[in-house]
Design an enzyme around this catalytic site. Structure first.
Site, PDB file in Angstrom:
ATOM      1  N   LEU A  55      12.165  11.813 -11.104  1.00 21.08           N
ATOM      2  CA  LEU A  55      12.791  10.634 -10.489  1.00 21.08           C
ATOM      3  C   LEU A  55      12.569   9.391 -11.330  1.00 21.08           C
ATOM      4  CD1 LEU A  55      11.635  11.148  -6.790  1.00 21.08           C
ATOM      5  CD2 LEU A  55      13.977  11.354  -7.651  1.00 21.08           C
ATOM      6  N   GLY A  56      11.461   9.359 -12.032  1.00 22.46           N
ATOM      7  CA  GLY A  56      11.187   8.163 -12.820  1.00 22.46           C
ATOM      8  C   GLY A  56       9.979   8.353 -13.708  1.00 22.46           C
ATOM      9  N   GLY A  61       2.549   7.493 -15.454  1.00 22.78           N
ATOM     10  CA  GLY A  61       2.866   8.925 -15.428  1.00 22.78           C
ATOM     11  C   GLY A  61       4.294   9.136 -14.962  1.00 22.78           C
ATOM     12  N   VAL A  63       7.182  10.560 -12.001  1.00 23.26           N
ATOM     13  CA  VAL A  63       7.399  10.762 -10.570  1.00 23.26           C
ATOM     14  C   VAL A  63       8.446  11.867 -10.438  1.00 23.26           C
ATOM     15  CG1 VAL A  63       8.055   9.704  -8.382  1.00 23.26           C
ATOM     16  CG2 VAL A  63       6.930   8.314 -10.128  1.00 23.26           C
ATOM     17  N   ASP A 172       3.053  -6.782  -8.852  1.00 19.09           N
ATOM     18  CA  ASP A 172       4.090  -6.203  -9.719  1.00 19.09           C
ATOM     19  C   ASP A 172       5.405  -6.063  -8.950  1.00 19.09           C
ATOM     20  OD1 ASP A 172       5.047  -5.311 -12.130  1.00 19.09           O
ATOM     21  OD2 ASP A 172       4.239  -3.283 -11.955  1.00 19.09           O
TER      22      ASP A 172
HETATM   23  P1  ATP Z   1       5.989   1.167 -13.768  1.00 22.00           P
HETATM   24  O1  ATP Z   1       4.718   1.079 -14.509  1.00 22.00           O
HETATM   25  O2  ATP Z   1       7.212   1.275 -14.627  1.00 22.00           O
HETATM   26  O3  ATP Z   1       6.134   0.122 -12.702  1.00 22.00           O
HETATM   27  P2  ATP Z   1       4.803   3.414 -12.378  1.00 22.00           P
HETATM   28  O4  ATP Z   1       4.280   4.402 -13.333  1.00 22.00           O
HETATM   29  O5  ATP Z   1       3.797   2.551 -11.752  1.00 22.00           O
HETATM   30  O6  ATP Z   1       5.981   2.566 -12.974  1.00 22.00           O
HETATM   31  P3  ATP Z   1       6.371   3.814  -9.974  1.00 22.00           P
HETATM   32  O7  ATP Z   1       6.901   2.437 -10.119  1.00 22.00           O
HETATM   33  O8  ATP Z   1       5.597   4.110  -8.755  1.00 22.00           O
HETATM   34  O9  ATP Z   1       5.537   4.258 -11.261  1.00 22.00           O
HETATM   35  O10 ATP Z   1       7.586   4.843 -10.080  1.00 22.00           O
HETATM   36  C1  ATP Z   1       8.479   4.841 -11.193  1.00 22.00           C
HETATM   37  C2  ATP Z   1       9.896   5.119 -10.710  1.00 22.00           C
HETATM   38  O11 ATP Z   1       9.937   6.400 -10.039  1.00 22.00           O
HETATM   39  C3  ATP Z   1      10.419   4.121  -9.679  1.00 22.00           C
HETATM   40  O12 ATP Z   1      11.005   2.992 -10.284  1.00 22.00           O
HETATM   41  C4  ATP Z   1      11.461   4.969  -8.932  1.00 22.00           C
HETATM   42  O13 ATP Z   1      12.670   5.019  -9.673  1.00 22.00           O
HETATM   43  C5  ATP Z   1      10.827   6.356  -8.929  1.00 22.00           C
HETATM   44  N1  ATP Z   1      10.055   6.554  -7.674  1.00 22.00           N
HETATM   45  C6  ATP Z   1       8.756   6.255  -7.477  1.00 22.00           C
HETATM   46  N2  ATP Z   1       8.368   6.558  -6.218  1.00 22.00           N
HETATM   47  C7  ATP Z   1       9.466   7.048  -5.599  1.00 22.00           C
HETATM   48  C8  ATP Z   1       9.726   7.506  -4.249  1.00 22.00           C
HETATM   49  N3  ATP Z   1       8.769   7.511  -3.328  1.00 22.00           N
HETATM   50  N4  ATP Z   1      10.972   7.919  -3.948  1.00 22.00           N
HETATM   51  C9  ATP Z   1      11.956   7.898  -4.895  1.00 22.00           C
HETATM   52  N5  ATP Z   1      11.780   7.465  -6.159  1.00 22.00           N
HETATM   53  C10 ATP Z   1      10.548   7.040  -6.525  1.00 22.00           C
HETATM   54 MG    MG Z   2       6.635   0.820 -10.983  1.00 28.88          MG
END
Ligand code: ATP
Ligand code: MG
Length: 334
Positions: A55-56, A61, A63, A172
């Site tokens: 998903l991302g 890491g 998702v 953030d």
């Molecule tokens: P960053 O450092 O870029 O902010 P991160 O590693 O902290 O990212 P998240 O922001 O929690 O991770 O998640 C990254 C992406 O994954 C989100 O922008 C979204 O597109 C997807 N994602 C995260 N959690 C969910 C969820 N619960 N349902 C659907 N998509 C999700």
């Molecule tokens: Mg994020």
């Protein structure tokens, strides 16, 4: 394909690295729940989850979209690499905040697992439309309507109000960390750099979060005496996020402009309020100006913004419908 077989961390007994004053944290409503809620179906084991797609990707890491093989329920599984002690501290905070947050405005975390490689995985409710960032991207960065933005602003403000009232600062807020589901709900996600604070001014200024959405006093703390109002910093990020949805591009730079540190520094700390098209309403313009005050003391609080005409002088049913229409047009273009 089966995902990793791992150990489930005892979510309810994880070490709390940052003690949260019990007076500031609302008890989870478990004690007053009916027996059916007290005996929910067993939570899935990691080995019962099938990985469907990514998903991302984030700083911490990946998702994944996963399906529980036994119930068919979809979840988002966020894996966090925990190989450095600083990362472990951040992850511990992220888990602690998820553990306490009990609000429909915050993405729910159902469980936490540890992987054989020592990583941590959070089992999150799946937000099936994705983030506001991906929604904007899928629309070819076509601006959102003000009615839809009013619905978004209200929901995000309610989420921030919940967090701030429990002394939690997100640090953030940005379109990529605000997630949407098909019911038109917008929830705050990603507590990777969030913090529980014990005084209104954060004396430990740390350069965490996404620089582009940082307030001037966070971007350049030295010019502001080394401490800052952490709650007001979230309000700045919200203002920029909301304005980005209205303009279709990051407000402090030209569309497509690639930011380096110096450009961002000038844009955040020294530039005037971003230009807005003539079609922008007076209420919207005023709402943004209350959020994007360079001096944090002059910024409105979340509670004040919840009572701002841009948020309250609107028919909430109508703005909620406008947002749902925007989502449905996104779904049909998928
Ligand atoms: P960053 O450092 O870029 O902010 P991160 O590693 O902290 O990212 P998240 O922001 O929690 O991770 O998640 C990254 C992406 O994954 C989100 O922008 C979204 O597109 C997807 N994602 C995260 N959690 C969910 C969820 N619960 N349902 C659907 N998509 C999700
Ligand atoms: Mg994020």
């Amino acid at each position: 394909m089966a995902v990793i077989r791992e150990r489930r961390l005892p979510y309810q007994t994880l070490t709390l690295e940052l003690p949260i004053p019990t007076s500031t944290i609302a008890a989870r409503p478990l004690d007053c729940c009916p027996p059916s809620v007290l005996n929910p179906p067993p939570r899935p084991f990691l080995s019962d989850l099938d990985k469907i797609k990514i998903l991302g990707h984030g700083n911490s890491g990946n998702v994944y979209l996963v399906r529980h093989r036994l119930t068919g329920v979809l979840y988002a599984l966020k894996t966090l690499s925990a190989n450095e002690s600083i990362r472990r501290r951040q992850i511990s905070r992220e888990i602690d905040i998820h553990r306490f947050a009990d609000s429909p405005t915050i993405v729910r975390c159902d469980d936490v697992f540890s992987t054989p490689s020592g990583d941590i995985a959070l089992l999150l409710e799946y937000m099936d439309i994705g983030s506001l960032e991906s929604l904007l991207h899928a629309r070819g960065r076509r601006p959102f309507t003000e009615a839809a933005i009013a619905a978004i602003s209200r929901q995000v403000l309610l989420g921030l109000s919940y967090l701030h009232s429990h002394q939690i600062v997100h640090r953030d807020i940005k379109p990529g960390n605000l997630l949407v589901n098909a019911a038109g709900e917008i929830k705050i996600a990603d507590f990777g750099v969030s913090k529980i604070i014990h005084q209104s001014f954060d004396t430990c200024v740390s350069y965490v979060g996404t620089s582009a959405y940082m307030s001037p006093e966070r971007f350049d703390p030295e010019s502001y005496g080394g401490n800052y109002d952490a709650f007001a910093a979230d309000v700045w990020s919200l203002g920029l996020t909301v304005l980005e949805l209205r303009l279709g591009h990051f407000p402090l730079l030209s569309p497509g402009q690639r930011p380096d540190w110096a450009t961002l520094m000038c844009a955040i700390c020294f530039s005037e309020m971003p230009e807005m098209p003539d079609t922008v309403s007076g209420d919207f313009r005023d709402f943004i100006s209350r959020c994007l005050q360079k001096e944090s003391r002059k910024r409105w609080t979340v509670e004040q913004l919840l009572a701002h005409p841009f948020v309250v002088n609107r028919d909430q049913t109508q703005s909620g419908r406008a947002f749902c229409e925007l989502i449905s047009s996104f779904r049909t273009t998928e």
